[in-house]
Design an enzyme around this catalytic site. Structure first.
Site, PDB file in Angstrom:
ATOM      1  N   GLY A 321       0.827  -1.201   0.000  1.00  0.00           N
ATOM      2  CA  GLY A 321       0.000   0.000   0.000  1.00  0.00           C
ATOM      3  C   GLY A 321       0.861   1.250   0.000  1.00  0.00           C
ATOM      4  O   GLY A 321       1.921   1.290  -0.633  1.00  0.00           O
ATOM      5  N   GLU A 322       0.403   2.286   0.697  1.00  0.00           N
ATOM      6  CA  GLU A 322       1.078   3.580   0.827  1.00  0.00           C
ATOM      7  C   GLU A 322       1.058   4.414  -0.455  1.00  0.00           C
ATOM      8  O   GLU A 322       1.242   5.617  -0.426  1.00  0.00           O
ATOM      9  CB  GLU A 322       2.553   3.427   1.237  1.00  0.00           C
ATOM     10  CG  GLU A 322       2.798   2.688   2.528  1.00  0.00           C
ATOM     11  CD  GLU A 322       4.276   2.551   2.873  1.00  0.00           C
ATOM     12  OE1 GLU A 322       4.577   2.019   3.950  1.00  0.00           O
ATOM     13  OE2 GLU A 322       5.134   2.985   2.058  1.00  0.00           O
ATOM     14  N   GLY A 323       0.870   3.753  -1.617  1.00  0.00           N
ATOM     15  CA  GLY A 323       1.045   4.398  -2.917  1.00  0.00           C
ATOM     16  C   GLY A 323       2.279   3.893  -3.633  1.00  0.00           C
ATOM     17  O   GLY A 323       2.678   4.443  -4.664  1.00  0.00           O
TER      18      GLY A 323
END
Length: 354
Positions: A321-323
């Protein structure tokens, strides 16, 4: 008219004529037609999204920004994650210090990371670089009742819409979605189950790496949440409010705002795609403006992508995740656009086209 209604009204399908025009340009480059595969698809779609008939000098490649939305989840108290919720606030500080995975990969592709506190259960004070748009200090426990009120869900959607509009004004030409929120695979699975009709077991995986017993508990918790809340699959905001998350709502809003402002938006993994699913249920045309960065190892992700109608760019077994995936995919999309902009035509190069 509300901000959400006004935004939905602005979102139109990308003009097929613009896609065709972009492909003509690509076909005149010094290569066999279609020989650069999906890079041509990325370029064609990107150019058609960002095209402005009234501004032929529009900068195709401006600033790239990944918005990482952070929020906490009351459902963590059900034991559905390996990590305590305090990790959310700790990771926000890590993002701001440039030390997280998304920071490294964003630097690699020349993108900026903007961290948004939309619902962390912590007061950060005046922290340089943090975009504070806190709607609430986390959600309630979705296993016991609604995760948030409808008003909170709408407010979080409006945060994302506003950030996209602001990005447009400051020369951002590509957006990416990211998130941080311990426990957020649980509401993401709940959202896809509620909207698609898939069983919870079909769309629920291990998240941060929980064991078999914890996975069974997670499935039970989501099933309980759906039974208690009875989200209406025909009302995406109801689904979002009852079993969603504040960062998921922010992402959905960012995607809606990107589409309304004709900004290509690169959607990261499982949690980001839960936001994309909400956005696409509110207006199916948003699909035209989205690029699916990758397919996560979370089993519900492929169902989400299929439901929306998106084909992932990468398959790297990512699940952070996180980008992170969005940042990586931005580089490939930009490569396609540079082919469109910089590669010589047959005429320019003095190369026979037949």
């Amino acid at each position: 008219m509300s901000l959400i209604d006004d935004t939905l009204e602005q979102i139109k399908a990308v003009d097929p004529a613009l896609l065709a025009e972009a492909q003509v340009v690509l076909d005149n480059k010094t290569k066999p037609p279609g020989s650069l595969g999906r890079l041509e698809e990325f370029a064609r779609r990107y150019v058609a999204i960002i095209a402005d008939p009234e501004n032929s000098d529009l900068e195709l490649l401006g600033t790239k920004v990944v918005y990482t939305f952070a929020a906490d989840h009351g459902v963590v108290e059900e034991g559905i994650s390996l990590y305590p919720k305090e990790v959310t606030q700790q990771m926000v500080l890590n993002f701001l210090n440039g030390g997280a995975g998304v920071n490294v990969l964003a630097r690699h592709v020349g993108a900026e990371v903007r961290v948004v506190d939309i619902g962390v259960d912590y007061y950060f004070g005046m922290v340089p670089g943090l975009v504070v748009r806190k709607v609430a200090r986390g959600t309630a426990n979705l296993a016991q009742g609604p995760a948030m009120t409808r008003e909170q869900a709408v407010a979080a959607l409006e945060v994302g819409i506003g950030l996209a509009a602001q990005a447009k004004k400051t020369g951002v030409t590509m957006l990416g979605t990211g998130e941080m929120g311990i426990g957020n695979t649980t509401p993401s699975s709940a959202i896809i189950a509620a909207i698609s009709g898939k069983t919870v077991k079909e769309v629920t995986h291990r998240g941060t790496g929980i064991n078999d017993a914890a996975l069974e508990n997670k499935i039970r918790v989501i099933e309980q949440g759906l039974a208690v809340n009875k989200p209406d699959p025909k009302d995406p905001i109801d689904v979002l409010a009852k079993v969603g998350g504040l960062e998921i709502a922010g992402i959905a809003g960012l995607i809606l705002g990107a589409a309304a402002n004709r900004i290509p938006v690169v959607v990261d993994g499982f949690i980001s795609t839960a936001g994309a699913l909400i956005a696409s249920e509110l207006n199916p045309h948003v699909k035209d403006y989205m690029f699916a960065a990758h397919e996560s190892v979370e089993i519900g992700h492929s169902f989400m992508l299929q439901h929306i109608g998106l084909k992932p760019i990468l398959d790297l077994q990512l699940r952070l995740g996180e980008g992170t995936g969005a940042a990586l995919a931005m580089g490939l999309i930009e490569a396609g656009v540079k082919i469109y902009k910089e590669m010589a035509t047959f005429a320019e190069a003095g190369v026979a086209s037949e």
